[in-house]
Design an enzyme around this catalytic site. Structure first.
Site, mmCIF file in Angstrom:
data_model
loop_
_atom_site.group_PDB
_atom_site.id
_atom_site.type_symbol
_atom_site.label_atom_id
_atom_site.label_comp_id
_atom_site.label_asym_id
_atom_site.label_seq_id
_atom_site.Cartn_x
_atom_site.Cartn_y
_atom_site.Cartn_z
ATOM 1 N N PHE A 174 -6.349 0.402 5.798
ATOM 2 C CA PHE A 174 -4.866 0.243 5.616
ATOM 3 C C PHE A 174 -4.172 1.604 5.041
ATOM 4 C CE2 PHE A 174 -5.822 -4.550 4.594
ATOM 5 C CZ PHE A 174 -5.539 -4.732 5.754
ATOM 6 N N GLU A 181 0.782 -1.059 -0.009
ATOM 7 C CA GLU A 181 -0.072 -0.026 -0.043
ATOM 8 C C GLU A 181 1.024 1.348 -0.079
ATOM 9 O OE1 GLU A 181 -0.377 -2.451 2.324
ATOM 10 O OE2 GLU A 181 -2.262 -3.308 1.953
#
Lengths: 326, 334
Positions: B110, B84
């Site tokens: 996230f 990410e």
């Protein structure tokens, strides 16, 4: 001078530096020296900043900017220019000096004199939007290298759409030890290797110095093996040998993989008594060192030569000479 | 490369909004987002998507995009893998490079992994769009590790970020349009896993563009204003119905983007929020809600971490229900 000579004898970095400085002076060496001088003066004037990295990487940056980087100083936003990312944003004076010395408008000597002052384009760290030659904001370590992966990917994607006649450029990064310690460098390196982003080259300022001391206090990995495992082409060069640097950059231009070039450098290169004497040149200007928290005796520690660092003229790192400025 | 949107962009979004207003689908907002992308991706060649290994959950892939693969870069979709942070930073690089409007997908929780790169996008005023699904306890069984609680508040605290949380398919299309039109900063879309009923049938104006608006006015002089975002707008609407049946005229305000709402003039905001009891409803931390509720408002939401269970049960367990809202209003109004 006797005192300095005595110090030199004790400090292998100074011995190596003296050997390099004794080589014939070339036009490129003079440009690198100009970068070093600008970095020193700007940091001294601002009373803050990081001269060590620009001084150490001045030779590499000079070879890149004078022989390889594709740019138009009169049109810094030209769409098909190479992108240059200073991931090691704390060494911002390196970028500002390059913009200045290549004659880019908006980074004159008056701007450099305002290094780190309000409304100056020469901010503490490179800030996107402050000058058209600054491709991205950098300074939070690791962000620049990952941002550069996106730039290199964008180039490949647009080249696939519009063809080589319109889109045909490269992305160059100067990264520090810290950039490569941050977790994001692992994600970005892995991704670039997987996607075979062959237009991406990272020039790692392999000076083995971090704020807390020699990088051996916190890392012992083989960075080049790590990037090779990601699918990168890797090379190690003496970061003060212009011919070797140029050969490595040529290799990068031909590579079918992203390239990581470890440039072995002496942080603060060129300073008469300071190079590699201690870590603080990386952190603050010389006259405003932070107070020592430990005595020189406890800071000094023996360091064994590393087999993984085979560069010829550079010595294995040595302990701080007792009593040396630290 | 110039960053201008194609001329047919307006027609594409108007057509999309019209379709949704007519069909009024009941969809998870992540599905509504996919529906929006099906209209936007063909209309905007610069739009490049991707996901951090959650394509099937984020619903970020549109047919025909084609994937970018090693050595072959003709596609428009990037499988970022479980990276990410790298994804968000590389997207900054794509936007900075020019010629590309990147959007990503991952779970909302996230954003913690992406935060430093989102912050730089905000600082550099770059147009990057993050599709952030599974945006609350509404994701259910995966439990508190995956249930964002403080994320809305923390990202609303970040300067120059537009944090969108649309309440139905039409608002999702509107927020997507706003995110793409925005060329001076990042947009985050917090989207639900669970299905949300359609609330509106009007497509003439992008009402999300003002950040918040009166979705349903009170029948009679307002006694209370329920202010909600995303999946809780429907819950607020159900509470309004119950309160009005008990003779308490209640309005519902949908507030899909605080930052845009804050940009409206004060009289508009005052009219929308009303000067009677204000009740905020959001399945998240109440941190920051006092900005809209004032010192005397009531907040119905989360006061700690979530739990693992089917989502309907979680909403009941944490007291984020129409009944709980109605009861709180009645208690306060005596």
């Amino acid at each position: 001078m006797a005192a300095i000579d005595a110090l030199n004898a004790d400090n292998p970095a100074l011995v190596a530096q003296a050997e390099i400085l004794a080589r014939p002076v070339t036009k490129e060496r003079r440009m690198a020296d100009a970068i070093r001088a600008l970095a020193i003066d700007a940091v001294e004037a601002a009373k803050s900043g990081h001269p060590g990295m620009p001084m150490g990487m001045a030779d590499v940056a000079t070879v890149l900017w004078s022989r390889f980087l594709k740019f138009d100083a009169a049109d810094p936003r030209w769409a098909d220019r190479d992108r240059f990312v200073l991931s090691a944003g704390h060494g911002s004076m390196l970028l500002y000096a390059l913009l200045h010395l290549t004659g880019q408008a908006g980074m004159g000597i008056e701007e450099l004199k305002k290094f780190r002052q309000l409304h100056s384009p020469a901010a503490g760290h490179p800030e996107f939007g402050e000058h058209p030659g600054i491709e991205t904001t950098s300074g939070p370590l690791g962000q620049g290298i990952a941002t550069a992966v996106g730039m290199a990917l964008a180039e490949r994607m647009l080249a696939a759409r519009f063809g080589k006649s319109l889109v045909d450029h490269r992305t160059w990064v100067i990264a520090s030890d810290g950039d490569l310690m941050e977790g994001i460098s692992h994600e970005a390196g892995s991704l670039a290797g997987h996607l075979k982003l062959d237009r991406l080259t990272v020039l790692w300022d392999d000076n083995a110095i971090s704020i807390d001391g020699d990088t051996s206090v916190s890392t012992s990995e083989d960075v080049l093996k790590r990037f090779a495992a990601y699918g990168w082409a890797v090379r190690r060069v003496d970061g003060h040998d212009h011919a070797a640097i140029a050969a490595a950059l040529s290799m990068a231009m031909r590579s079918k993989k992203p390239t990581m070039i470890a440039c072995r450098t002496i942080i603060g290169f060129g300073a008469p008594t300071k190079p590699r004497a201690a870590t603080d040149r990386h952190w603050v200007p010389w006259r405003r060192r932070r107070p020592r928290r430990r005595s020189a005796g406890t800071m000094a520690r023996s360091r064994s030569p590393k087999a993984s660092r085979p560069i010829g003229p550079l010595p294995a790192r040595a302990a701080n000479p007792p009593g040396a400025p630290g | 490369m110039a960053g201008r949107l194609p001329e047919n962009f307006h027609e594409a979004v108007a057509g999309l909004r019209g379709d949704i207003a007519t069909s009024r689908p009941k969809l998870a907002s992540r599905q509504s987002s996919q529906k929006a992308l099906e209209a936007l991706v063909p209309a905007i060649p610069e739009l490049v998507g991707g996901s951090a290994d959650l394509t099937g959950s984020n619903l970020t892939l549109v047919k025909g995009m084609g994937a970018v693969t090693p050595g072959s870069y003709g596609g428009r979709y990037i499988h970022w893998g479980v990276r990410e942070h790298g994804m968000a930073a590389a997207m900054n690089g794509m936007a900075l490079h020019g010629g590309i409007i990147p959007y990503s997908g991952t779970f909302f929780v996230f954003t913690d992994y992406m935060r430093p790169a989102i912050r730089l996008a905000a600082l550099m005023r770059q147009r990057v769009i993050h599709v952030l699904t599974h945006d609350s306890i509404g994701l259910g069984e995966d439990g508190p590790t995956h249930q964002p609680v403080e994320h809305l508040a923390s990202l609303r605290a970040m300067p120059n970020v537009f944090m969108f949380r649309p309440g139905d398919a039409l608002e999702t299309a509107e927020c997507w349009e706003l995110a793409i039109r925005r060329n001076d900063g990042p947009s985050l879309l917090a989207l639900s896993r669970q299905a949300l009923p359609a609330m509106r049938g009007d497509a003439g104006e992008n009402r999300s563009a003002r950040g918040g608006y009166v979705l349903a006015e009170a029948d009679g002089a307002r006694s209370a204003t329920l202010i909600a975002t995303g999946s809780e707008v429907a819950i607020a609407m159900a509470a309004r119905e119950a309160l009005q049946a008990d003779g308490i005229p209640t309005a519902v305000v949908s507030l899909p983007c605080w930052e845009l709402f804050a940009l409206q003039d004060e009289s508009y905001r005052a009219d929308v929020l009303g000067n009677v009891l204000r009740v905020g409803v959001e399945a998240a931390s109440g941190f920051g809600w006092e900005r809209w509720l004032g010192p005397d408002g009531i907040f119905i939401g989360m006061s700690g971490f979530g739990a693992s269970a089917p989502f309907e049960e979680l909403y009941r367990y944490f007291g984020i229900t129409a009944d709980a809202i109605a009861a709180a209003v009645k208690r306060r109004l005596g």
